[in-house]
Design a protein around this motif. Structure first.
Motif, short mmCIF file in Angstrom:
data_model
loop_
_atom_site.label_atom_id
_atom_site.label_comp_id
_atom_site.label_asym_id
_atom_site.label_seq_id
_atom_site.Cartn_x
_atom_site.Cartn_y
_atom_site.Cartn_z
N VAL A 255 0.81 -1.45 0.05
CA VAL A 255 -0.22 0.12 -0.03
C VAL A 255 1.05 1.25 -0.07
O VAL A 255 2.01 1.29 0.91
N LEU A 256 0.70 2.15 -0.76
CA LEU A 256 1.54 3.53 -1.14
C LEU A 256 0.72 4.71 -0.60
O LEU A 256 -0.31 5.08 -1.74
N ASN A 257 0.59 5.07 0.39
CA ASN A 257 0.04 6.37 0.86
C ASN A 257 0.55 6.98 2.02
O ASN A 257 1.56 6.25 2.63
N SER A 258 0.35 8.07 2.58
CA SER A 258 1.01 8.56 3.61
C SER A 258 0.78 7.95 4.90
O SER A 258 1.35 8.32 5.81
N ALA A 259 0.15 6.82 5.07
CA ALA A 259 -0.01 6.17 6.28
C ALA A 259 1.24 5.42 6.45
O ALA A 259 1.70 5.18 7.78
N ASP A 260 1.92 5.14 5.34
CA ASP A 260 3.34 4.70 5.83
C ASP A 260 4.33 5.86 5.82
O ASP A 260 4.65 6.41 4.88
N ARG A 261 4.84 6.05 7.06
CA ARG A 261 5.65 7.51 7.02
C ARG A 261 7.17 7.32 6.21
O ARG A 261 7.44 8.45 6.01
N VAL A 262 7.55 6.12 5.95
CA VAL A 262 8.66 5.87 4.95
C VAL A 262 8.25 6.45 3.96
O VAL A 262 9.05 7.22 3.14
N PHE A 263 7.12 5.94 3.18
CA PHE A 263 6.82 6.36 1.97
C PHE A 263 6.72 7.61 1.80
O PHE A 263 7.00 8.25 0.68
N ARG A 264 5.90 8.39 2.93
CA ARG A 264 5.64 9.63 2.68
C ARG A 264 6.99 10.42 2.50
O ARG A 264 6.94 11.52 1.92
N ASP A 265 7.88 10.23 3.40
CA ASP A 265 9.23 11.01 3.08
C ASP A 265 9.95 10.72 1.77
O ASP A 265 10.49 11.72 1.36
#
Length: 582
Positions: A255-265
């Motif tokens: 899942v790729l969205n801002s709930a994943d803090r690493v992906f958000r950065d």
């Protein structure tokens, strides 16, 4: 397991309310039939519906089975109620009618409800009437418009056109470019005049609306996105906020969205900066782990370290994802395609670029990659030179099948692909006026939005950049002559009688832009937006001379391949998918 969702209230405009309303309307549709029921979904909506309602919620409201719309009659369903949730398309109405008639012939005693989204249409009702099933179905509508994909991204998830702009209160300043943009402004004007509408200025959460028709900038989506999220979409296809990662023969859903803090950065970084970032994070955790073993820590320090450890699975997941992307973009054919793109944008070597495209076809590379480059040459060079145009068309039909004469014709009708007939392309003048090509891009510390395409700044983003800076679009009059469609720059206000009107602000200061207040700007892409353009807007909002936050709305999240696929006949698309499976 439920899909992790971002905090939709985190952005400048709280979007949770939009999701909650869509969720409530879905529940109302399900509860319109008592007891157990079967939910039959249009395949085109089943993916993003999961972002609005999880399976446990559907079961809580009586859904026993989830099926995709098809022409086969129902077997023993174990319940009497069947609810269809489908797009308002003639094909869907025809499929439902066939299914209802087939089930009736088998003696099934079923109750049918059909909810069209976003609106019921006369033409679909006419299909039911002609097929003789009007008395067998209850027709309703599910007015689903924008779907929040993240705290600053909304999409209508419509493949081809914008149907309507959601009510977010009256937006004072409205700017736009393109034929569809003008149509949306007209729609907004009519909506403000409806009984009960709030026509007063400044009554909503948005300070400015920028409407951009995709026809104004078809060059950008044809280029290869070089941000992390953009490349993930280019090589793995992001569908409904997720990608499938191939690991050891099995598929892993990420899942790729801002709930994943690493992906958000990481998502908006140039891909060249992602590896070093992931490496630095992993080393930092390793160092902290050693320090923890070597010395006693306070309770608060241990708590902080434990919180950091929670990100370890995310770091590992993104290392795996980045490695898969690296393998694919490291292939020679990918590097060759990007090299041709850069040459085309620079305006050099059209003959060599056409030869490279022919070589791609000889190697039977993916059709959409070939068409992207052909259309890119056409848009930037005022058409493909006649000799190469005829040769490339012939080779496409020979390599990929003569049924693609329909595809080529559709692209020509849309103005994306044409033969060079003399005259000069406007792209060269646009490059100079908007500074579309930027040298010496630092991927790790960018200073210009051009980093998103490794030196090319999207036309769309340059227009938004001008719109939100002092002076607005006043300096772009000559630029607008080079782009298709009308442009406008108005304030939505009221006259002395309190009636809604739009007043031109061309070459005048826009109210509120000179204030110290940080503005909220809604950018609506009619015809689709790429992840790299979203990244560019997020980057733009961090610049000291841009005092605003952006919310992105669109009809569809796209890349160059998905954009061109919409021009392929549906029967041909199905044949292409089947060939891939085989």
């Amino acid at each position: 397991m439920a899909t992790p969702l971002p905090n939709f209230d985190e952005g400048s405009v709280p979007l949770a309310q939009i999701r909650d309303e869509a969720r409530k309307l879905l529940i109302d549709a399900l509860d319109s039939r008592r007891g157990k029921k079967v939910l039959v979904l249009d395949p085109k909506i089943s993916g993003f519906l999961g972002m609005l309602a999880e399976v446990p919620l559907l079961k809580e409201h009586g859904v026993e089975q989830l099926l995709h719309l098809g022409s086969e009659p129902f077997g023993d369903l174990g319940c009497r109620s069947v609810i269809y949730l489908v797009r308002s398309r003639i094909e869907n109405a025809q499929l439902i009618a066939q299914q209802v008639k087939a089930s009736n012939r088998q003696g099934a005693q079923l109750e049918y409800s059909v909810f069209f989204l976003p609106r019921r249409t006369i033409v679909c009702e006419k299909v039911f009437e002609e097929e003789g099933v009007t008395g067998d179905v209850i027709i309703g509508e599910y007015p689903l418009d924008f779907i929040p994909f993240d705290y600053d991204v909304l999409s209508l998830e419509q493949d081809t056109a914008c149907k309507e702009l959601a009510h977010l209160g009256t937006i004072p300043a409205v700017k736009g470019k393109g034929t569809a943009a003008a149509a949306v402004l007209d729609m907004l004007s009519r909506m403000r005049k409806e009984p009960g509408a709030d026509a007063g200025p400044g009554s909503g959460a948005i300070d400015m609306l920028v409407l951009l028709d995709r026809e104004v900038d078809c060059v950008t989506p044809l280029c290869t996105q070089l941000t992390y999220e953009g490349l993930a979409d280019e090589v793995l296809r992001i569908r409904n906020g997720c990608v499938q990662l191939d690991q050891g023969g099995s598929k892993t859903r990420i899942v790729l969205n801002s709930a994943d803090r690493v992906f958000r950065d990481l998502r908006d970084l140039s891909f060249a900066a992602v590896g070093p970032q992931l490496g630095a994070r992993a080393k930092m955790l390793q160092s902290d782990y050693k320090d923890t073993k070597a010395a006693e820590r306070s309770l608060s320090e241990l708590k902080e370290f434990a919180a950091q450890l929670k990100t370890l699975p995310h770091i590992t997941r993104h290392i795996n994802l980045a490695e898969q992307i690296s393998r694919q973009i490291g292939a020679q054919n990918f590097r060759d395609r990007v090299t041709v793109e850069q040459a085309v944008l620079d305006g050099h070597g059209t003959d060599a670029s056409c030869e490279a495209i022919e070589e791609m076809m000889y190697g039977e590379e993916e059709l959409m990659g070939v068409l992207r480059l052909m259309c890119l040459i056409s848009l930037t060079q005022g058409g493909v030179p006649k000799k190469q145009f005829d040769a490339l068309r012939k080779e496409v039909l020979h390599t990929y099948g003569h049924e693609h004469i329909l595809t080529l014709t559709s692209l020509q009708d849309a103005g994306l692909l044409r033969r060079q007939e003399g005259g000069k392309s406007s792209f060269g003048a646009l490059k100079r006026a908007l500074k579309l090509l930027v040298d010496d891009i630092d991927d790790k510390n960018p200073t210009d939005v051009a980093y998103t395409f490794s030196g090319y700044a999207p036309i769309s983003i340059r227009l938004v950049e001008a719109a939100v800076k002092a002076g607005g679009w006043g300096a772009l009059e000559e630029v607008f002559k080079l782009l298709p469609g009308p442009h406008f720059d108005v304030v939505q206000t009221t006259d002395e009688n309190g009636m809604p009107v739009e007043r031109s602000t061309r070459n005048k200061p826009v109210p509120g832009l000179d204030s110290k207040k940080r503005l909220v700007v809604l950018v609506m892409f009619i015809g689709g937006v790429t992840f790299a353009e979203i990244a560019a807007l997020r980057f733009l909002s961090t610049q000291p001379n841009v005092n605003c936050d952006f919310v992105v709305a669109t009809t569809k999240l796209i890349n160059g391949s998905t954009l061109l696929e919409s021009f392929v006949d549906e029967t041909v698309q199905q044949a292409m998918k089947q060939a891939k499976l085989e």
